[in-house]
Design a protein around this motif. Structure first.
Motif, PDB file in Angstrom:
ATOM      1  N   TYR A   1     -37.243 -12.799   5.848  1.00 40.32           N
ATOM      2  CA  TYR A   1     -38.187 -11.710   6.087  1.00 40.32           C
ATOM      3  C   TYR A   1     -38.768 -11.234   4.757  1.00 40.32           C
ATOM      4  O   TYR A   1     -38.290 -11.589   3.680  1.00 40.32           O
ATOM      5  CB  TYR A   1     -37.500 -10.547   6.812  1.00 40.32           C
ATOM      6  CG  TYR A   1     -36.177 -10.131   6.216  1.00 40.32           C
ATOM      7  CD1 TYR A   1     -36.108  -9.410   5.021  1.00 40.32           C
ATOM      8  CD2 TYR A   1     -34.980 -10.451   6.859  1.00 40.32           C
ATOM      9  CE1 TYR A   1     -34.897  -9.034   4.469  1.00 40.32           C
ATOM     10  CE2 TYR A   1     -33.755 -10.084   6.322  1.00 40.32           C
ATOM     11  CZ  TYR A   1     -33.721  -9.365   5.128  1.00 40.32           C
ATOM     12  OH  TYR A   1     -32.513  -8.996   4.585  1.00 40.32           O
ATOM     13  N   ILE A   2     -39.809 -10.417   4.871  1.00 40.44           N
ATOM     14  CA  ILE A   2     -40.374  -9.749   3.703  1.00 40.44           C
ATOM     15  C   ILE A   2     -39.588  -8.467   3.513  1.00 40.44           C
ATOM     16  O   ILE A   2     -39.488  -7.656   4.432  1.00 40.44           O
ATOM     17  CB  ILE A   2     -41.869  -9.433   3.904  1.00 40.44           C
ATOM     18  CG1 ILE A   2     -42.637 -10.692   4.328  1.00 40.44           C
ATOM     19  CG2 ILE A   2     -42.452  -8.829   2.632  1.00 40.44           C
ATOM     20  CD1 ILE A   2     -42.518 -11.845   3.375  1.00 40.44           C
ATOM     21  N   LEU A   3     -39.021  -8.288   2.334  1.00 43.14           N
ATOM     22  CA  LEU A   3     -38.197  -7.110   2.066  1.00 43.14           C
ATOM     23  C   LEU A   3     -38.965  -6.144   1.181  1.00 43.14           C
ATOM     24  O   LEU A   3     -39.386  -6.485   0.078  1.00 43.14           O
ATOM     25  CB  LEU A   3     -36.897  -7.523   1.376  1.00 43.14           C
ATOM     26  CG  LEU A   3     -35.936  -6.380   1.033  1.00 43.14           C
ATOM     27  CD1 LEU A   3     -35.450  -5.688   2.309  1.00 43.14           C
ATOM     28  CD2 LEU A   3     -34.754  -6.891   0.224  1.00 43.14           C
ATOM     29  N   CYS A   4     -39.137  -4.924   1.680  1.00 40.28           N
ATOM     30  CA  CYS A   4     -39.820  -3.879   0.925  1.00 40.28           C
ATOM     31  C   CYS A   4     -38.800  -2.806   0.569  1.00 40.28           C
ATOM     32  O   CYS A   4     -38.306  -2.093   1.449  1.00 40.28           O
ATOM     33  CB  CYS A   4     -40.966  -3.288   1.753  1.00 40.28           C
ATOM     34  SG  CYS A   4     -41.923  -2.027   0.875  1.00 40.28           S
ATOM     35  N   CYS A   5     -38.481  -2.709  -0.704  1.00 40.63           N
ATOM     36  CA  CYS A   5     -37.481  -1.758  -1.180  1.00 40.63           C
ATOM     37  C   CYS A   5     -38.195  -0.491  -1.644  1.00 40.63           C
ATOM     38  O   CYS A   5     -39.034  -0.543  -2.546  1.00 40.63           O
ATOM     39  CB  CYS A   5     -36.674  -2.379  -2.316  1.00 40.63           C
ATOM     40  SG  CYS A   5     -35.247  -1.424  -2.806  1.00 40.63           S
TER      41      CYS A   5
END
Length: 279
Positions: A3-7
């Motif tokens: 997945y695309i991880l947005c922190c």
């Protein structure tokens, strides 16, 4: 599935990071996950255990510290959940894929490393201004993660022009192979640039980079520049009005980084638009 991880942390361009993460999620057709990390801290805002204090006084102060930490953590949890839910609702307006949110207690770097295998691209908002020193935690993440990282330091603008800095290093080759096989940005003008006073060697390098994209039927432009690397690429980036800079990050050796004055650090400290890194 990856997945695309947005922190996000609520301070450093969280909404912009959300918008870029949505854009990448749609481009790569991958789920999007928002991550909020509550880091443990041993520093008290009001407690001072230095100096001469009695045992009883110290016990009272430790109890005060414990209560203070409990209240602080409750507030951080509440604020973090609100932020996660707000960004999820924001992302739903444009995102075509599944969206999940996650809040955890722990160390920032350790948490991101733990989910590296599931992460296709990491998106992080950072406070970046001209001559501003990027925090060591961001640099540690860049050195530790072997996945593309998009550092967001400005308001979201749909990327139309991408500049790729290529020097033939393993890091820059990995970036080109990764981004050509699984394009992070679509419908975008790509230009590969090499900075080298040796024009023959430079032309050979950009041709090598161009062939990597040609294997995926992706058109790219190439340019050869000369001069001091960091200032040259920053000036070219601004003059040609690019939207994102992509490059390999750091080297494997901290000694090498020290000797060369850390090209990556100079770029991070001065660039005014998002930068895509790969180590």
């Amino acid at each position: 599935m990856s997945y695309i991880l947005c922190c996000i942390d609520g301070k450093n361009y969280s909404q912009s990071a959300c918008d870029y993460a949505v854009h990448i999620s749609n481009n790569m057709n991958l789920p999007l996950r928002f991550l909020h990390i509550i880091e443990h801290t041993s520093k008290s805002d009001s407690l001072d255990l230095s100096g001469n204090i009695s045992l009883g006084e110290k016990d009272d102060m430790i109890e005060e510290y414990t209560n203070e930490e409990s209240i602080k953590n409750k507030n951080l949890i509440k604020e973090g959940k609100t932020l996660l839910n707000d960004l999820k609702q924001r992302a739903k307006q444009e995102c075509k894929n599944e969206i999940t949110i996650l809040q955890v207690h722990g160390d920032l770097l350790e948490t991101i490393v733990e989910v590296e295998n599931q992460t296709a691209v990491l998106v992080i908002g950072i406070a970046s201004k001209e001559n501003h020193k990027i925090g060591d935690n961001v640099k540690d993440i860049i050195r530790s993660i072997h996945k593309p990282i998009l550092l967001v330091n400005s308001e979201f603008i749909e990327p139309k022009k991408l500049l790729l800095a290529y020097n033939g290093s393993n890091e820059s080759k990995k970036l080109l192979n990764e981004t050509s096989a699984k394009p992070i940005f679509k419908d975008i003008i790509r230009e590969i640039v090499n900075i080298n006073d040796d024009k023959i060697a430079s032309a050979k390098l950009v041709d090598e980079a161009k062939k990597i994209f040609e294997k995926q039927n992706i058109k790219v432009n190439t340019s050869v520049l000369s001069g001091e690397p960091s200032s040259t690429i920053l000036n070219y980036f601004e003059e040609k009005d690019f939207d994102v800079l992509a490059m390999g990050a750091f080297g494997n050796s901290r000694i090498k980084e020290f000797i060369f004055g850390s090209f990556t650090s100079k770029i991070l400290a001065n660039i005014k638009k998002p930068i895509l890194l790969f180590r």
